[in-house]
Design a protein around this motif. Sequence first.
Motif, PDB file in Angstrom:
ATOM      1  N   GLY A 154       0.938  -0.435  -0.398  1.00  8.81           N
ATOM      2  CA  GLY A 154      -0.102   0.137   0.417  1.00  8.81           C
ATOM      3  C   GLY A 154       0.709   1.452   0.354  1.00  8.81           C
ATOM      4  O   GLY A 154       1.693   1.546  -0.828  1.00  8.81           O
ATOM      5  N   ASN A 155       0.738   2.302   1.165  1.00  7.90           N
ATOM      6  CA  ASN A 155       1.838   3.448   0.797  1.00  7.90           C
ATOM      7  C   ASN A 155       2.448   3.287   2.300  1.00  7.90           C
ATOM      8  O   ASN A 155       3.132   4.819   2.609  1.00  7.90           O
ATOM      9  N   ARG A 156       3.305   2.250   2.742  1.00  3.89           N
ATOM     10  CA  ARG A 156       4.143   1.846   4.024  1.00  3.89           C
ATOM     11  C   ARG A 156       4.874   0.519   3.516  1.00  3.89           C
ATOM     12  O   ARG A 156       4.835   0.100   1.917  1.00  3.89           O
ATOM     13  N   VAL A 157       6.155  -0.023   3.371  1.00  3.61           N
ATOM     14  CA  VAL A 157       7.424  -0.186   3.173  1.00  3.61           C
ATOM     15  C   VAL A 157       7.798  -1.810   3.969  1.00  3.61           C
ATOM     16  O   VAL A 157       7.424  -1.380   5.536  1.00  3.61           O
ATOM     17  N   THR A 158       7.481  -2.900   4.323  1.00  3.97           N
ATOM     18  CA  THR A 158       7.913  -3.619   4.638  1.00  3.97           C
ATOM     19  C   THR A 158       9.053  -4.596   4.928  1.00  3.97           C
ATOM     20  O   THR A 158       9.476  -4.786   3.650  1.00  3.97           O
ATOM     21  N   VAL A 159       9.837  -4.989   5.798  1.00  2.00           N
ATOM     22  CA  VAL A 159      11.096  -5.311   5.133  1.00  2.00           C
ATOM     23  C   VAL A 159      11.414  -6.612   5.964  1.00  2.00           C
ATOM     24  O   VAL A 159      10.702  -6.552   7.041  1.00  2.00           O
ATOM     25  N   PHE A 160      11.239  -7.762   4.957  1.00  5.06           N
ATOM     26  CA  PHE A 160      10.974  -9.136   5.238  1.00  5.06           C
ATOM     27  C   PHE A 160      12.297  -9.781   5.741  1.00  5.06           C
ATOM     28  O   PHE A 160      13.107 -10.445   4.236  1.00  5.06           O
ATOM     29  N   ASP A 161      13.412  -9.817   6.632  1.00  8.78           N
ATOM     30  CA  ASP A 161      14.238 -10.907   6.552  1.00  8.78           C
ATOM     31  C   ASP A 161      14.230 -12.021   6.514  1.00  8.78           C
ATOM     32  O   ASP A 161      14.111 -12.364   8.153  1.00  8.78           O
ATOM     33  N   LEU A 162      15.427 -12.620   5.483  1.00  8.99           N
ATOM     34  CA  LEU A 162      14.857 -14.010   5.724  1.00  8.99           C
ATOM     35  C   LEU A 162      15.599 -14.696   5.990  1.00  8.99           C
ATOM     36  O   LEU A 162      15.504 -15.891   6.777  1.00  8.99           O
ATOM     37  N   LYS A 163      16.666 -13.887   6.589  1.00  3.45           N
ATOM     38  CA  LYS A 163      17.708 -15.287   7.789  1.00  3.45           C
ATOM     39  C   LYS A 163      17.181 -14.853   9.211  1.00  3.45           C
ATOM     40  O   LYS A 163      17.387 -15.977   9.649  1.00  3.45           O
ATOM     41  N   ASN A 164      16.382 -13.820   9.564  1.00  2.48           N
ATOM     42  CA  ASN A 164      15.993 -14.485  10.960  1.00  2.48           C
ATOM     43  C   ASN A 164      14.710 -14.161  11.002  1.00  2.48           C
ATOM     44  O   ASN A 164      13.907 -14.974  12.275  1.00  2.48           O
ATOM     45  N   ASN A 165      13.766 -14.750   9.463  1.00  4.59           N
ATOM     46  CA  ASN A 165      12.560 -14.521   9.581  1.00  4.59           C
ATOM     47  C   ASN A 165      11.440 -13.885  10.808  1.00  4.59           C
ATOM     48  O   ASN A 165      10.741 -14.043  11.402  1.00  4.59           O
ATOM     49  N   ASN A 167      -0.609   5.177  -3.033  1.00  3.02           N
ATOM     50  CA  ASN A 167      -0.259   3.604  -2.496  1.00  3.02           C
ATOM     51  C   ASN A 167       1.458   3.734  -3.368  1.00  3.02           C
ATOM     52  O   ASN A 167       1.664   4.705  -4.379  1.00  3.02           O
ATOM     53  N   ILE A 168       2.529   2.819  -2.858  1.00  2.00           N
ATOM     54  CA  ILE A 168       3.900   2.969  -3.561  1.00  2.00           C
ATOM     55  C   ILE A 168       4.150   2.640  -4.961  1.00  2.00           C
ATOM     56  O   ILE A 168       3.139   1.810  -5.002  1.00  2.00           O
ATOM     57  N   LYS A 169       4.310   3.504  -6.014  1.00  2.00           N
ATOM     58  CA  LYS A 169       4.487   2.707  -7.438  1.00  2.00           C
ATOM     59  C   LYS A 169       6.021   2.047  -7.653  1.00  2.00           C
ATOM     60  O   LYS A 169       6.219   1.551  -8.005  1.00  2.00           O
ATOM     61  N   CYS A 170       6.919   2.783  -6.609  1.00  2.00           N
ATOM     62  CA  CYS A 170       8.489   2.066  -7.471  1.00  2.00           C
ATOM     63  C   CYS A 170       9.286   2.630  -5.787  1.00  2.00           C
ATOM     64  O   CYS A 170       9.086   4.023  -5.406  1.00  2.00           O
ATOM     65  N   VAL A 171      10.128   1.383  -5.705  1.00  2.00           N
ATOM     66  CA  VAL A 171      11.185   1.754  -4.574  1.00  2.00           C
ATOM     67  C   VAL A 171      12.675   2.129  -5.728  1.00  2.00           C
ATOM     68  O   VAL A 171      13.049   0.927  -6.127  1.00  2.00           O
ATOM     69  N   GLY A 172      13.253   2.885  -5.529  1.00  2.00           N
ATOM     70  CA  GLY A 172      14.646   2.423  -5.971  1.00  2.00           C
ATOM     71  C   GLY A 172      16.064   2.656  -4.221  1.00  2.00           C
ATOM     72  O   GLY A 172      15.566   3.040  -3.598  1.00  2.00           O
ATOM     73  N   LEU A 173      16.090   1.193  -4.732  1.00  2.00           N
ATOM     74  CA  LEU A 173      17.822   2.097  -3.815  1.00  2.00           C
ATOM     75  C   LEU A 173      18.800   1.581  -3.796  1.00  2.00           C
ATOM     76  O   LEU A 173      19.642   1.488  -4.912  1.00  2.00           O
ATOM     77  N   SER A 174      19.413   2.729  -3.139  1.00  2.00           N
ATOM     78  CA  SER A 174      20.950   2.781  -3.247  1.00  2.00           C
ATOM     79  C   SER A 174      22.550   1.688  -3.372  1.00  2.00           C
ATOM     80  O   SER A 174      21.455   0.238  -2.670  1.00  2.00           O
ATOM     81  N   PRO A 175      23.064   1.737  -4.075  1.00  2.00           N
ATOM     82  CA  PRO A 175      24.228   0.498  -4.478  1.00  2.00           C
ATOM     83  C   PRO A 175      24.876   0.099  -2.526  1.00  2.00           C
ATOM     84  O   PRO A 175      24.973  -1.460  -2.691  1.00  2.00           O
TER      85      PRO A 175
END
Length: 810
Positions: free
Chosen positions: A34-45, A57-65
């Motif tokens: 939606g209009n929020r961002v969730t980070v799913f940590d796959l290593k620590n579940n 609503n969020i259209k796109c997300v760009g991550l710095s290197p």
Amino acid sequence: MKFAYRFSNLLGTVYRCGNLNFTQDGNSVISPVGNRVTVFDLKNNRSDTLPLATKYNIKCVGLSPDGRLAIIVDEGGEALLVSLVCRSVLHHFHFKGSVHSVSFSPDGRKFVVTKGNIAQMYHAPGKKREFNAFVLDKTYFGPYDETTCIDWTDDSKCFVVGSKDMSTWVFGAERWDNLIYYALGGHKDAIVACFFESNSLDLYSLSQDGALCVWQCDTPPEGLKLKPPKGWKADLLQREKEEEEEEEGEDEEEGDRETTIRGKTMPAEQEKAGKVKYSRLAKYFLNKEGDFNNLTAAAYHKKTHLLVTGFASGIFHLHELPEFNLIHSLSISDQRVASVAINSSGDWIAFGCSGLGQLLVWEWQSESYILKQQGHFNSMVSLAYSPDGQYIVTGGDDGKVKVWNTLSGFCFVTFTEHSSGVTGVTFTTTGHVIVTSSLDGTVRAFDLHRYRNFRTFTSPRPTQFSCVAVDSSGEIVSAGAQDSFEIFVWSMQTGRLLDVLSGHEGPISGLCFNPMKSILASASWDKTVRLWDMFDSWRTKETLTLTSDALAVTFRPDGAELAVATLNSQITFWDPENAVQMGSIEGRHDLKTGRKELDKITAKHSAKGKAFTTLCYSADGQNILAGGMSKFVCLYHVREQILVKRFELSCNLSLDAMEEFLNRRKMTEFGNLALIDQDAGEENGVAVPLPGVRKGDMSSRHFKPEIRVTSLRFSPTGRCWAATSTEGLLIFSLDAQMLFDPFELDTSVTPGRIREALRQREFTRAILMAFRLNEKKLAQEVLEAVPQDETVTGTATTSSTLWQFPSSGV
């Protein structure tokens, strides 16, 4: 601090729309919800929602290197620069138009956004503080239709842009003398993705019809030559010409000294002489199923030469390039794959399906799921906390019952036995059994040890159940009927129907057992609440007469008080022993309902028909939460009967009934523009109904769901509460998440050593150690412990160090 509940986490929804990203280490997935961002940590579940929200609503997300910064752009074109380290917003910016994609250069110095039919390159924000974090560098013209995708070369010298006009354009980040900008054709549909090969200018382009073109460049990246600097006269003439072009074209943002670069679709042959040339080596076709299985998403891993493509039918392919060898092909969903991402090592692939709200992470070498999560693809209706507060169960209109772990944020079991919408869920006091009611005419009991439906309760005549309740012993199950106005009582041990309680003259809207006694309270639309004694032949003990239809009923945790929400926006409090009204709260003005886009009346007048539909007492019974057809949840003090705090669940303008007044820009002489489905031509929308067109689902329409709160529950610990709404399952907590982010930490820096330095009156050393430990409370304690006469002498030393610790919060 008692009522300082803050947004803690978002459960129930794992993906909505937008592009997925892996973090730099490849262990976490960043998913727009939606209009929020969730980070799913796959290593620590674990899953964690960032404490920020966009307007749409969020259209796109760009991550710095380096993985420290993220640019989040919503559907309205507004961007947030977010620090993923300290989880805070650093800068706001508006791109003045809908942005389709955003991408950082590999060296982190520039980033490019595709907006309309242009591409804009900005200077990326650095580590030092800047007044304007986004400085426009160059604007690239060339495509005639909307630009869709971006990819950079490894050396950040060039980037490629795909467009809906079926062309691909290679642009230079600098002014290269031997690189001219022209269109690469060869496709018969819109470009979905384009990728450079590793350490090369060779590229691949993929179109919506499933065609893959392989382009070979005759020049290596090292062969690009910078344009020589012009004389001052030529430079002045060029600048005047650019200024004239800017005045003729659209106005750019004031204060940006940017360069306009225009490409040519078909340059002359003499212009191509001695320049970088592209030739098409091969063309492959991924789509074998016709027009109804369009390519919707793609990702390419340059080190392993792995191409992942997702289709509208839910199928994905894995190919090895440039030989185009098929590794495997699988179906992961019934809906279109909206986004694909590959982690840095190339082992894990993330898929997002917006139709069903699915998020999948697939390990292609072992052919196994790392993560498989799906929210309710319809609205959530009810929720309940387990007695220990560790689990939350939710029921939705999609007929599914999901159990969520409050610590990890993941759903670990889904029950699909109901064939219609779930209307009520509850735990037994042991916490091992979940009881649910549904519109399919059944009440089901699920065992959390064996994950099975071990009891199914039904009525003699088919009826739709609107609510469910279980007594404190867990032996008696009751459910209220919508159409027969009766209450059915079953035995949990035997599953037999014990009795049918009749007497109400309207649909049953709520049931609640007294926690201390076997007394059942039932609320109905017949303007009464009836109290039934389970041990006295199930006769009516009391009948409480209300002034309006009852919508919700709940007992205080000690059973000494009863709260009822009615249709006239009132909350009345009753003494269940003496059937005496203790007080009432008028909540009509506290709801603050919004105006829907198609409403003929104002929000002030429509609020007269809105009311609280769900109630919940706090753990100590002193406060009560109330929510309904509004974006607000109200916290009242019961004894004082006053509003303590109003929580705003969402600021997402992509939902309906969010604003109090209509946007006058949408009102025309022909009516409201909201009546027109303006997104009908998009790739996931309805095809434009022209004669002979057979493409697209003509039954699908774009709509804005209305914001509403369907259920509220306090945690048994009293430290947090949860709400099911149109946005998902929102958790508000008193416990702010501690973020331990030290600076140059070593074993000698401990809270004990810092306090010891204070006792020895080594204040400068104590302050420096506190800043290195970077705990706000400890730093505040140290600063307050410094005597007033010592602050003057230590100012010069400490002030110079303050700027080295910007995240200390002091």
